[in-house]
Design a protein around this motif. Sequence first.
Motif, PDB file in Angstrom:
ATOM      1  N   ASP A  66      -2.701 -18.185  -6.307  1.00 19.90           N
ATOM      2  CA  ASP A  66      -3.102 -16.815  -6.598  1.00 19.90           C
ATOM      3  C   ASP A  66      -1.879 -15.915  -6.663  1.00 19.90           C
ATOM      4  O   ASP A  66      -0.862 -16.168  -6.027  1.00 19.90           O
ATOM      5  CB  ASP A  66      -4.055 -16.291  -5.516  1.00 19.90           C
ATOM      6  CG  ASP A  66      -5.413 -16.975  -5.559  1.00 19.90           C
ATOM      7  OD1 ASP A  66      -5.765 -17.515  -6.624  1.00 19.90           O
ATOM      8  OD2 ASP A  66      -6.108 -16.959  -4.530  1.00 19.90           O
ATOM      9  N   LEU A  77      -0.216  -8.015 -15.696  1.00 24.02           N
ATOM     10  CA  LEU A  77      -1.646  -8.325 -15.677  1.00 24.02           C
ATOM     11  C   LEU A  77      -2.054  -9.097 -16.931  1.00 24.02           C
ATOM     12  O   LEU A  77      -2.935  -9.956 -16.894  1.00 24.02           O
ATOM     13  CB  LEU A  77      -2.461  -7.036 -15.559  1.00 24.02           C
ATOM     14  CG  LEU A  77      -3.944  -7.205 -15.203  1.00 24.02           C
ATOM     15  CD1 LEU A  77      -4.101  -7.918 -13.866  1.00 24.02           C
ATOM     16  CD2 LEU A  77      -4.653  -5.861 -15.170  1.00 24.02           C
ATOM     17  N   LEU A  96      -3.812  -1.392 -10.647  1.00 18.91           N
ATOM     18  CA  LEU A  96      -4.062  -2.732 -10.117  1.00 18.91           C
ATOM     19  C   LEU A  96      -4.974  -2.725  -8.886  1.00 18.91           C
ATOM     20  O   LEU A  96      -5.022  -3.691  -8.137  1.00 18.91           O
ATOM     21  CB  LEU A  96      -2.735  -3.406  -9.751  1.00 18.91           C
ATOM     22  CG  LEU A  96      -1.798  -3.724 -10.916  1.00 18.91           C
ATOM     23  CD1 LEU A  96      -0.442  -4.168 -10.417  1.00 18.91           C
ATOM     24  CD2 LEU A  96      -2.397  -4.795 -11.826  1.00 18.91           C
ATOM     25  N   LYS A 138      -7.979  -3.196  -8.442  1.00 17.17           N
ATOM     26  CA  LYS A 138      -9.004  -4.240  -8.379  1.00 17.17           C
ATOM     27  C   LYS A 138      -8.386  -5.615  -8.130  1.00 17.17           C
ATOM     28  O   LYS A 138      -9.090  -6.602  -7.992  1.00 17.17           O
ATOM     29  CB  LYS A 138      -9.827  -4.253  -9.666  1.00 17.17           C
ATOM     30  CG  LYS A 138     -10.669  -2.993  -9.877  1.00 17.17           C
ATOM     31  CD  LYS A 138     -11.474  -3.068 -11.152  1.00 17.17           C
ATOM     32  CE  LYS A 138     -12.299  -1.802 -11.353  1.00 17.17           C
ATOM     33  NZ  LYS A 138     -13.056  -1.841 -12.633  1.00 17.17           N
ATOM     34  N   GLU A 139      -7.064  -5.658  -8.102  1.00 23.29           N
ATOM     35  CA  GLU A 139      -6.356  -6.915  -7.854  1.00 23.29           C
ATOM     36  C   GLU A 139      -5.857  -6.937  -6.407  1.00 23.29           C
ATOM     37  O   GLU A 139      -6.022  -5.969  -5.663  1.00 23.29           O
ATOM     38  CB  GLU A 139      -5.157  -7.035  -8.816  1.00 23.29           C
ATOM     39  CG  GLU A 139      -5.511  -6.897 -10.293  1.00 23.29           C
ATOM     40  CD  GLU A 139      -6.298  -8.072 -10.824  1.00 23.29           C
ATOM     41  OE1 GLU A 139      -6.111  -9.199 -10.319  1.00 23.29           O
ATOM     42  OE2 GLU A 139      -7.112  -7.881 -11.751  1.00 23.29           O
ATOM     43  N   HIS A 140      -5.234  -8.049  -6.025  1.00 17.05           N
ATOM     44  CA  HIS A 140      -4.556  -8.094  -4.729  1.00 17.05           C
ATOM     45  C   HIS A 140      -3.234  -7.336  -4.897  1.00 17.05           C
ATOM     46  O   HIS A 140      -2.256  -7.875  -5.394  1.00 17.05           O
ATOM     47  CB  HIS A 140      -4.283  -9.541  -4.306  1.00 17.05           C
ATOM     48  CG  HIS A 140      -5.522 -10.337  -4.041  1.00 17.05           C
ATOM     49  ND1 HIS A 140      -6.360 -10.095  -2.974  1.00 17.05           N
ATOM     50  CD2 HIS A 140      -6.072 -11.383  -4.705  1.00 17.05           C
ATOM     51  CE1 HIS A 140      -7.358 -10.947  -2.991  1.00 17.05           C
ATOM     52  NE2 HIS A 140      -7.219 -11.737  -4.025  1.00 17.05           N
ATOM     53  N   LYS A 185      -0.937 -12.675 -16.108  1.00 16.32           N
ATOM     54  CA  LYS A 185      -1.268 -13.144 -14.757  1.00 16.32           C
ATOM     55  C   LYS A 185      -2.001 -14.479 -14.773  1.00 16.32           C
ATOM     56  O   LYS A 185      -1.654 -15.413 -14.036  1.00 16.32           O
ATOM     57  CB  LYS A 185      -2.096 -12.077 -14.054  1.00 16.32           C
ATOM     58  CG  LYS A 185      -2.760 -12.523 -12.753  1.00 16.32           C
ATOM     59  CD  LYS A 185      -3.580 -11.378 -12.166  1.00 16.32           C
ATOM     60  CE  LYS A 185      -4.392 -11.821 -10.954  1.00 16.32           C
ATOM     61  NZ  LYS A 185      -5.612 -12.552 -11.325  1.00 16.32           N
ATOM     62  N   ASP A 186      -3.024 -14.608 -15.588  1.00 11.50           N
ATOM     63  CA  ASP A 186      -3.839 -15.824 -15.605  1.00 11.50           C
ATOM     64  C   ASP A 186      -3.023 -17.051 -15.988  1.00 11.50           C
ATOM     65  O   ASP A 186      -3.246 -18.146 -15.463  1.00 11.50           O
ATOM     66  CB  ASP A 186      -5.020 -15.664 -16.566  1.00 11.50           C
ATOM     67  CG  ASP A 186      -6.044 -14.652 -16.052  1.00 11.50           C
ATOM     68  OD1 ASP A 186      -5.992 -14.322 -14.851  1.00 11.50           O
ATOM     69  OD2 ASP A 186      -6.887 -14.203 -16.846  1.00 11.50           O
TER      70      ASP A 186
END
Length: 395
Positions: free
Chosen positions: A76, A63, A90, A92-94, A66-67
């Motif tokens: 994505d 995380l 995680l 809140k993420e996919h 990730k960006d």
Amino acid sequence: MLIVYNAIFAISLILFLPFILIKSLTDKRLRYRIIDRFWPKTIKKEDYILFHVSSFGEAKTILNIKDYFEKSLNRDIVFSVFTDTAHKFLNKEHAVLSPIDLYPLYFKMFRHPPKMALFFETEIWPSYIHFLKKRGVKLVLINARMSRSTYKTFKRFRFLFGTAIRQFDLVMAKSVTDSKKFKQFNPNTIVCGNIKQFKERRTAKSNTKSQFLIDSDKPILVLASFHIEEFDLAVRITSALSDVFFIVIAPRHLEDVQDLERELKKRGIDFTKRTAKQKPKDVLILDSMGELEDVYSISKACIIGGSFNEKLKGHNPIEPLVYNNFTICGPYMESFEEELNQLKALKLIEQVSSLDEILRALRKPRDVDASPYFKNLEYILNCYIINTKNILTKN
């Protein structure tokens, strides 16, 4: 051989299924979304990159970067995770919970296979890897590591794990030692360094101490990621140093908190649990997720758990050093052997082997400035991103 592996796996599952179901009644971690293990959620997204990780610590690492990957690869990120703690972190993420490693289950999981799948460290799942490879997915193993015991297992079952490792288009190892082991299974192996070393320092919140209801002027000592096998040592450290430090104990596994409570009570040590939302006096048990880094931002010293029992292999010493904590570890740090040697040479960490040595070091903890070390680590992230992008765009 994959057919044999799946057949043995399926037969073993049938035999042990009653035990698993009974065990899940009392084991929260095993019970967590247990249906997803046998009938996984479908990833509905298209044109994405898959990151597969196992633990909470790995999820935090990914995380953190990730960006950078999303920007560089222009797609994505979707997460596939193995443990309950990683999935909760995680949420809140996919993110999907990966199923047991039976080939047919991945038909349910992947309506649209990813353009690329990046597996983290030691996540070598034969069916998972072969399923994606069969569908033309580019496969990369990042931060690849292989302990001595894992190496022996992979050599013994080379026909299975060796074949799986060869499926990777590229293996990016975290150290020279690890790369030598992986090259025996896959010649497309390079060294990029430990991606866990790349860490951006959060700006410390001005109200972090009050966030934890800490009203003590004593410096803060963190006992980080201590396992149940190390609780006796944690209690002895706490008993000896609670007059000098405000102590935060962070168990590695939250289900072991009750065992830690019992050990503290035996010694007559007062403590407060973080989830109680009460003002702690001298000792705080961090029985919550995702808050350890906040504690590092206000602490003076840290002792790395998982390093004081020969069954264990140590944990990442990087996070406390980001915040210039005086950091101590035990003798068992196999998972971070090369990083440890580097940090010791720079006098950024002390390795000890006994309670007396711990107490001696912490009676006068020295100031640490690790900022020059971290400024030189951007090349690690660049190595992973550049080589991943090359594989993605390679015909």
